[in-house]
Design a protein around this motif. Structure first.
Motif, PDB file in Angstrom:
ATOM      1  N   ALA A  36      -8.599 -10.647  -0.522  1.00 54.07           N
ATOM      2  CA  ALA A  36      -7.558  -9.625  -0.310  1.00 54.07           C
ATOM      3  C   ALA A  36      -7.327  -8.830  -1.596  1.00 54.07           C
ATOM      4  N   ASN A  37      -7.260  -9.544  -2.745  1.00 54.59           N
ATOM      5  CA  ASN A  37      -7.097  -8.855  -4.033  1.00 54.59           C
ATOM      6  C   ASN A  37      -8.255  -7.910  -4.307  1.00 54.59           C
ATOM      7  N   TRP A  38      -9.443  -8.385  -3.958  1.00 50.10           N
ATOM      8  CA  TRP A  38     -10.660  -7.601  -4.159  1.00 50.10           C
ATOM      9  C   TRP A  38     -10.579  -6.300  -3.349  1.00 50.10           C
ATOM     10  N   PHE A  39     -10.124  -6.406  -2.097  1.00 53.74           N
ATOM     11  CA  PHE A  39      -9.982  -5.210  -1.244  1.00 53.74           C
ATOM     12  C   PHE A  39      -8.946  -4.250  -1.829  1.00 53.74           C
ATOM     13  N   MET A  40      -7.844  -4.831  -2.342  1.00 53.77           N
ATOM     14  CA  MET A  40      -6.776  -3.968  -2.863  1.00 53.77           C
ATOM     15  C   MET A  40      -7.208  -3.271  -4.152  1.00 53.77           C
ATOM     16  N   GLN A  41      -8.021  -3.979  -4.962  1.00 52.62           N
ATOM     17  CA  GLN A  41      -8.551  -3.335  -6.170  1.00 52.62           C
ATOM     18  C   GLN A  41      -9.481  -2.185  -5.794  1.00 52.62           C
ATOM     19  N   TRP A  42     -10.281  -2.424  -4.760  1.00 52.81           N
ATOM     20  CA  TRP A  42     -11.194  -1.376  -4.291  1.00 52.81           C
ATOM     21  C   TRP A  42     -10.422  -0.167  -3.786  1.00 52.81           C
ATOM     22  N   ASN A  43      -9.273  -0.434  -3.174  1.00 51.27           N
ATOM     23  CA  ASN A  43      -8.414   0.644  -2.691  1.00 51.27           C
ATOM     24  C   ASN A  43      -8.013   1.555  -3.850  1.00 51.27           C
ATOM     25  N   VAL A  44      -7.615   0.930  -4.983  1.00 51.72           N
ATOM     26  CA  VAL A  44      -7.200   1.710  -6.159  1.00 51.72           C
ATOM     27  C   VAL A  44      -8.387   2.506  -6.711  1.00 51.72           C
ATOM     28  N   ILE A  45      -9.549   1.830  -6.775  1.00 45.50           N
ATOM     29  CA  ILE A  45     -10.747   2.493  -7.332  1.00 45.50           C
ATOM     30  C   ILE A  45     -11.139   3.692  -6.457  1.00 45.50           C
ATOM     31  N   LEU A  46     -11.147   3.477  -5.131  1.00 43.87           N
ATOM     32  CA  LEU A  46     -11.534   4.560  -4.215  1.00 43.87           C
ATOM     33  C   LEU A  46     -10.556   5.726  -4.290  1.00 43.87           C
ATOM     34  N   ALA A  47      -9.244   5.398  -4.410  1.00 42.97           N
ATOM     35  CA  ALA A  47      -8.228   6.456  -4.500  1.00 42.97           C
ATOM     36  C   ALA A  47      -8.443   7.287  -5.766  1.00 42.97           C
ATOM     37  N   SER A  48      -8.834   6.612  -6.878  1.00 45.56           N
ATOM     38  CA  SER A  48      -9.077   7.336  -8.130  1.00 45.56           C
ATOM     39  C   SER A  48     -10.261   8.285  -7.974  1.00 45.56           C
ATOM     40  N   PHE A  49     -11.331   7.792  -7.313  1.00 41.84           N
ATOM     41  CA  PHE A  49     -12.494   8.657  -7.100  1.00 41.84           C
ATOM     42  C   PHE A  49     -12.139   9.826  -6.184  1.00 41.84           C
ATOM     43  N   ALA A  50     -11.265   9.528  -5.197  1.00 40.35           N
ATOM     44  CA  ALA A  50     -10.883  10.563  -4.229  1.00 40.35           C
ATOM     45  C   ALA A  50     -10.143  11.714  -4.896  1.00 40.35           C
ATOM     46  N   LEU A  51      -9.492  11.403  -6.036  1.00 43.29           N
ATOM     47  CA  LEU A  51      -8.781  12.448  -6.768  1.00 43.29           C
ATOM     48  C   LEU A  51      -9.759  13.521  -7.246  1.00 43.29           C
ATOM     49  N   THR A  52     -10.984  13.090  -7.557  1.00 41.62           N
ATOM     50  CA  THR A  52     -12.020  14.043  -7.969  1.00 41.62           C
ATOM     51  C   THR A  52     -12.310  15.014  -6.826  1.00 41.62           C
ATOM     52  N   LEU A  53     -12.325  14.469  -5.581  1.00 36.00           N
ATOM     53  CA  LEU A  53     -12.539  15.343  -4.424  1.00 36.00           C
ATOM     54  C   LEU A  53     -11.406  16.361  -4.328  1.00 36.00           C
ATOM     55  N   GLY A  54     -10.187  15.891  -4.625  1.00 30.42           N
ATOM     56  CA  GLY A  54      -9.032  16.789  -4.598  1.00 30.42           C
ATOM     57  C   GLY A  54      -9.181  17.903  -5.626  1.00 30.42           C
ATOM     58  N   ALA A  55      -9.590  17.518  -6.848  1.00 29.16           N
ATOM     59  CA  ALA A  55      -9.777  18.527  -7.898  1.00 29.16           C
ATOM     60  C   ALA A  55     -10.868  19.508  -7.488  1.00 29.16           C
ATOM     61  N   GLY A  56     -11.918  18.987  -6.853  1.00 27.81           N
ATOM     62  CA  GLY A  56     -13.008  19.841  -6.348  1.00 27.81           C
ATOM     63  C   GLY A  56     -12.478  20.843  -5.339  1.00 27.81           C
TER      64      GLY A  56
END
Lengths: 209, 256
Positions: A36-56
């Protein structure tokens, strides 16, 4: 490809959601908590990458406006220059650089405070409209609003000490009861939506299926 | 070996009961039993708001708020899908502003999908689905700018809102937009009530999929939610009476 687009996101949601819910209730087996912790960490990582899509998206939208010279395209230059220059400053000089901090402290912070300060005026005009006694409910809102305001400031107490007691009663009894009722309803609604997602029944987030 | 986290037994019992009810009502609807949902003014007003924009030649503005990707956003997707479909059918521009990077791609897919389903894929304007900022004040400023420059005739705010709720709703009211607000963040509901024409209160936002799309499975799930409410009410009343009489059985059960 069809499986990737249609089934894989649903199954990922089902697996991740089920494990995270189970981890809330079960200590053992230990693997559940770790996963569960692993999934939640991935959630944070994916959200950070998604910010790049937003900037794009910001660069694309404003780039198109500049290219097509749409109305107010000059503002788009401000956005593009602001975004790229501050990004470059952060990447090249680093986040601890004085210039980077100076821009944040002397441009972003005062601008941010200015925008927030406008809220006071918006709040006043909203109260003015909401407090017009057009019907019974609005009159009730007006009366309770005035009592709560007078009960919260010193001048209200100076006029009549009873304002403070009535305000406390309004906030603790009818207000708390209504808010708790709404909270229970919202919590059940959240449970309902979450269960529908975890069980793969809710697919709105997959493109309006 | 299975071991429960301390203090979660009561919550687990409630969750299991809710899941059982959920499956019971979903099965009932799947078997063809017709379940009815009461009218919700906030959702009924969506057509009125979009129609008004069509008549005035103004765009519709839709936003999710600044919170994280949670059940509020997931419920809001159903509303967005419906609104985008109606805008496509009526040839009305739809501007969607976003503060969540992780939601941007989903938002684009939902709006594009609605235009495709309406048979007007060429009418979809990618530049109208905009990520503005994940910083609250920048997000508010961007939307205030859109309000002043593009003058939307309707402002629809559905999702996890924080302090921006008041500012956006009042700014929308000042440009004369018809406004519908909905959030599961109860603390923001009074601001929407003060400034919006229609407000979705409590769990109303979360029934969007069932109410708007009339999907039978989702209607069944709403019935489970309502039974959950009744169950909570019974526990509250019973717990109050028993506690007053000096019996803490229900309190103890919920703390276990």
């Amino acid at each position: 490809m069809k499986i990737l687009r249609a089934s894989l996101p649903i199954w990922l949601g089902v697996i991740a959601g089920t494990i995270v819910i189970l981890a809330l209730f079960f200590k053992q087996p230990t693997g559940i908590g770790t996963t569960a912790n692993w999934f939640m960490q991935w959630n944070v990582i994916l959200a950070s990458f998604a910010l790049t899509l937003g900037a794009g998206n910001v660069l694309r939208v404003h780039g198109n406006r500049i290219r097509l010279k749409s109305s107010n395209w000059g503002y788009s230059w401000v956005t593009v220059i602001g975004l790229t220059s501050y990004l470059l400053l952060g990447v090249i000089a680093g986040r601890t650089n004085t210039a980077y901090s100076w821009v944040f402290d002397n441009a972003y912070t005062p601008l941010s405070a200015t925008v927030f300060s406008i809220n006071a005026f918006y709040l006043s005009s909203a109260c003015y409209r909401a407090f017009r006694a057009r019907n019974g409910h609005a009159a009730l809102l007006l009366i309770s609003g005035v009592i709560v305001m007078l009960g919260s400031v010193g001048i209200g107490y100076a006029i009549w000490p009873g304002f403070t007691e009535i305000k406390t009663w309004i906030m603790n009894i009818p207000n708390s009861s209504a808010m708790r009722g709404m909270n229970i309803g919202a919590a059940l609604g959240i449970m309902g939506v979450s269960l529908r997602v975890v069980m793969g029944l809710e697919r709105g987030h997959l493109g309006g299926e | 070996m299975v071991e429960l986290v301390a203090g979660t037994t009561g919550k687990l019992v409630f969750l299991v009961t809710f899941i059982v009810l959920f499956f019971y009502f979903v099965n009932r609807t799947a078997q063809g039993h017709k379940l009815v949902i009461r009218r919700i003014a906030g959702f009924d007003a969506l057509d009125e708001a979009i129609g008004r924009c069509t008549e005035m030649g103004r765009p519709v503005h839709y936003t999710f708020g600044i919170g994280v990707l949670d059940a509020n956003v997931l419920a809001s997707f159903d509303v967005l899908s419906y609104v985008a479909g109606q805008c496509a059918r009526l040839n009305t521009d739809l501007i969607v502003t976003n503060a969540l990077g992780e939601v941007q791609m989903m938002t684009e897919e939902i709006v594009r999908g609605a235009y495709v389903n309406a048979g007007k894929p060429d009418e979809y304007k990618a530049d109208n689905v905009r990520f503005v900022s994940n910083i609250q004040t920048a997000y508010m400023s961007a939307i205030l700018g859109i309000f002043q420059r593009e003058r939307p005739g309707a402002n629809l705010m559905m999702g996890p809102f924080y302090a921006e709720s008041m500012m956006l709703a009042e700014a929308g009211a000042q440009i004369g937009a018809i406004q519908v607000g909905g959030t599961g963040r109860v603390i923001q509901v009074p601001f929407f009530i003060a400034a919006c024409d229609y407000t979705l209160v409590g769990d109303e936002l979360f029934v969007a999929g069932a109410y708007i799309a009339r999907k039978p499975i989702q209607v069944g799930a709403i019935y489970a939610q309502d039974f959950g409410k009744w169950l909570t009410l019974v526990l509250v009343v019973l717990g109050t009476i028993m506690s007053t009489a000096g019996n803490s059985a229900i309190n103890d059960l919920m703390k276990k």
